[in-house]
Design a protein around this motif. Structure first.
Motif, PDB file in Angstrom:
ATOM      1  N   ARG A 118       0.840  -1.205   0.000  1.00  5.34           N
ATOM      2  CA  ARG A 118       0.000   0.000   0.000  1.00  5.34           C
ATOM      3  C   ARG A 118       0.879   1.260   0.000  1.00  5.34           C
ATOM      4  O   ARG A 118       0.611   2.232  -0.682  1.00  5.34           O
ATOM      5  N   GLN A 119       1.951   1.184   0.778  1.00  9.92           N
ATOM      6  CA  GLN A 119       2.893   2.311   0.850  1.00  9.92           C
ATOM      7  C   GLN A 119       3.511   2.563  -0.536  1.00  9.92           C
ATOM      8  O   GLN A 119       3.602   3.691  -0.997  1.00  9.92           O
ATOM      9  N   MET A 120       3.910   1.474  -1.210  1.00  8.70           N
ATOM     10  CA  MET A 120       4.513   1.620  -2.542  1.00  8.70           C
ATOM     11  C   MET A 120       3.544   2.268  -3.516  1.00  8.70           C
ATOM     12  O   MET A 120       3.910   3.159  -4.281  1.00  8.70           O
ATOM     13  N   VAL A 121       2.282   1.791  -3.478  1.00  9.84           N
ATOM     14  CA  VAL A 121       1.300   2.339  -4.422  1.00  9.84           C
ATOM     15  C   VAL A 121       1.036   3.802  -4.101  1.00  9.84           C
ATOM     16  O   VAL A 121       1.066   4.671  -4.981  1.00  9.84           O
ATOM     17  N   SER A 122       0.819   4.124  -2.820  1.00  5.87           N
ATOM     18  CA  SER A 122       0.453   5.510  -2.494  1.00  5.87           C
ATOM     19  C   SER A 122       1.623   6.466  -2.717  1.00  5.87           C
ATOM     20  O   SER A 122       1.412   7.656  -2.920  1.00  5.87           O
ATOM     21  N   HIS A 123       2.849   5.954  -2.753  1.00  4.66           N
ATOM     22  CA  HIS A 123       3.994   6.816  -3.078  1.00  4.66           C
ATOM     23  C   HIS A 123       4.184   6.958  -4.594  1.00  4.66           C
ATOM     24  O   HIS A 123       5.155   7.560  -5.045  1.00  4.66           O
ATOM     25  N   GLY A 124       3.294   6.359  -5.365  1.00  4.80           N
ATOM     26  CA  GLY A 124       3.335   6.509  -6.825  1.00  4.80           C
ATOM     27  C   GLY A 124       4.481   5.752  -7.469  1.00  4.80           C
ATOM     28  O   GLY A 124       5.028   6.191  -8.480  1.00  4.80           O
ATOM     29  N   LEU A 125       4.854   4.594  -6.902  1.00  2.97           N
ATOM     30  CA  LEU A 125       6.020   3.871  -7.427  1.00  2.97           C
ATOM     31  C   LEU A 125       5.655   2.890  -8.551  1.00  2.97           C
ATOM     32  O   LEU A 125       6.530   2.298  -9.154  1.00  2.97           O
ATOM     33  N   LEU A 126       4.343   2.744  -8.800  1.00  3.57           N
ATOM     34  CA  LEU A 126       3.936   1.738  -9.793  1.00  3.57           C
ATOM     35  C   LEU A 126       3.057   2.344 -10.873  1.00  3.57           C
ATOM     36  O   LEU A 126       2.445   3.380 -10.668  1.00  3.57           O
ATOM     37  N   GLU A 127       3.033   1.632 -11.985  1.00  8.67           N
ATOM     38  CA  GLU A 127       2.117   2.073 -13.033  1.00  8.67           C
ATOM     39  C   GLU A 127       1.296   0.884 -13.539  1.00  8.67           C
ATOM     40  O   GLU A 127       1.733  -0.268 -13.452  1.00  8.67           O
ATOM     41  N   VAL A 128       0.127   1.219 -14.039  1.00  2.30           N
ATOM     42  CA  VAL A 128      -0.753   0.197 -14.622  1.00  2.30           C
ATOM     43  C   VAL A 128      -0.934   0.567 -16.084  1.00  2.30           C
ATOM     44  O   VAL A 128      -1.359   1.684 -16.396  1.00  2.30           O
ATOM     45  N   ASN A 129      -0.580  -0.359 -16.959  1.00  3.29           N
ATOM     46  CA  ASN A 129      -0.661  -0.134 -18.416  1.00  3.29           C
ATOM     47  C   ASN A 129       0.042   1.176 -18.816  1.00  3.29           C
ATOM     48  O   ASN A 129      -0.488   1.968 -19.607  1.00  3.29           O
ATOM     49  N   GLY A 130       1.204   1.413 -18.200  1.00  2.88           N
ATOM     50  CA  GLY A 130       2.016   2.570 -18.590  1.00  2.88           C
ATOM     51  C   GLY A 130       1.638   3.886 -17.924  1.00  2.88           C
ATOM     52  O   GLY A 130       2.273   4.909 -18.185  1.00  2.88           O
ATOM     53  N   LYS A 131       0.607   3.877 -17.059  1.00  6.23           N
ATOM     54  CA  LYS A 131       0.203   5.136 -16.401  1.00  6.23           C
ATOM     55  C   LYS A 131       0.350   5.007 -14.898  1.00  6.23           C
ATOM     56  O   LYS A 131      -0.062   3.987 -14.321  1.00  6.23           O
ATOM     57  N   LYS A 132       0.919   6.054 -14.270  1.00  8.32           N
ATOM     58  CA  LYS A 132       1.090   6.020 -12.817  1.00  8.32           C
ATOM     59  C   LYS A 132      -0.275   5.893 -12.134  1.00  8.32           C
ATOM     60  O   LYS A 132      -1.202   6.620 -12.473  1.00  8.32           O
ATOM     61  N   VAL A 133      -0.353   4.975 -11.171  1.00  9.42           N
ATOM     62  CA  VAL A 133      -1.584   4.846 -10.364  1.00  9.42           C
ATOM     63  C   VAL A 133      -1.151   4.845  -8.902  1.00  9.42           C
ATOM     64  O   VAL A 133      -0.323   4.031  -8.495  1.00  9.42           O
TER      65      VAL A 133
END
Ligand code: SF4
Length: 209
Positions: A118-133
């Motif tokens: 959750r921490q990784m996602v909320s820090h904007g470290l991942l993308e879904v289909n090329g877009k930051k989520v």
């Protein structure tokens, strides 16, 4: 982002079961459920009293919320959504929880726990289909590609990513592409590969009373 601020090990001790909220420590002798397997507080050491059927349903719901780190308002929304979907409401609830982006990041092995995911996602470290989520509750779909953003690879959270991925036990509905630090949603989660620490049907019964 609202979240449960209760100490993590106390949440397990209250639930009476390991909820695996702290990554590697949860599988070690340092786990509080190994050392103090009774509820927290001064009366906890006397053990757990017998619960009424309402108490059992409430405890199961609380356990589910703690495992996925979700607060009451949002969890109740999942219940309503699951009840409206075709098929067994309990299975639908579990599927909605499993297909949250933070859970998928955890299942792919990028994170040691859902808390860390959750921490990784909320820090904007991942993308879904090329877009930051950066919304941890984001619902992934079949075919979605989850990738660690190139900028994020310098983050401390990924300092030992190769080791983490080599230990990952990825369920068959996901495909991990370790080289490109990404993963793909191949299918809906399989019943026998979904979270089994709580009974989703009991949770549904709690809300349908
Ligand atoms: Fe729960 Fe992990 Fe703490 Fe053990 S170490 S009590 S499993 S959060």
């Amino acid at each position: 982002m609202a979240r449960n601020l209760d100490p993590k090990c106390a949440q397990c001790r209250r639930a009476g079961v390991k909820l695996f909220l702290k990554g590697e420590r949860c599988n070690s002798a340092k786990c509080a459920m190994v050392k103090r397997n009774y509820p927290p507080g001064v009366h906890g050491v006397k053990g757990r009293g017998k619960l009424t059927s309402y108490g059992e349903q409430l405890a199961e719901k609380q356990k589910a919320k703690r495992i996925f780190g979700i607060l009451e308002k949002q969890f109740k929304k999942y219940y309503h959504q699951a009840a409206r979907m075709k098929g067994e409401a309990g299975d639908n609830l579990l599927r909605l929880l499993e297909m949250r982006l933070d859970n998928v990041v955890y299942r792919l092995g990028f994170a040691e726990s859902r808390v860390q995911a959750r921490q990784m996602v909320s820090h904007g470290l991942l993308e879904v289909n090329g877009k930051k989520v950066d919304i941890s509750s984001f619902q992934v779909k079949i075919g979605d590609q989850i990738t660690l953003r190139s900028k994020s690879q310098k983050s401390k959270l990924f300092s030992n990513i190769e080791e983490k991925l080599s230990k990952a036990q990825v369920p068959s509905w996901l495909a991990l592409e370790a080289k490109s630090l990404s993963g793909k949603i191949l299918d809906y989660p399989k019943k026998d590969e979904m979270e089994s620490t709580f009974d989703p049907q009991i949770v549904i019964e709690f809300y349908s009373r």
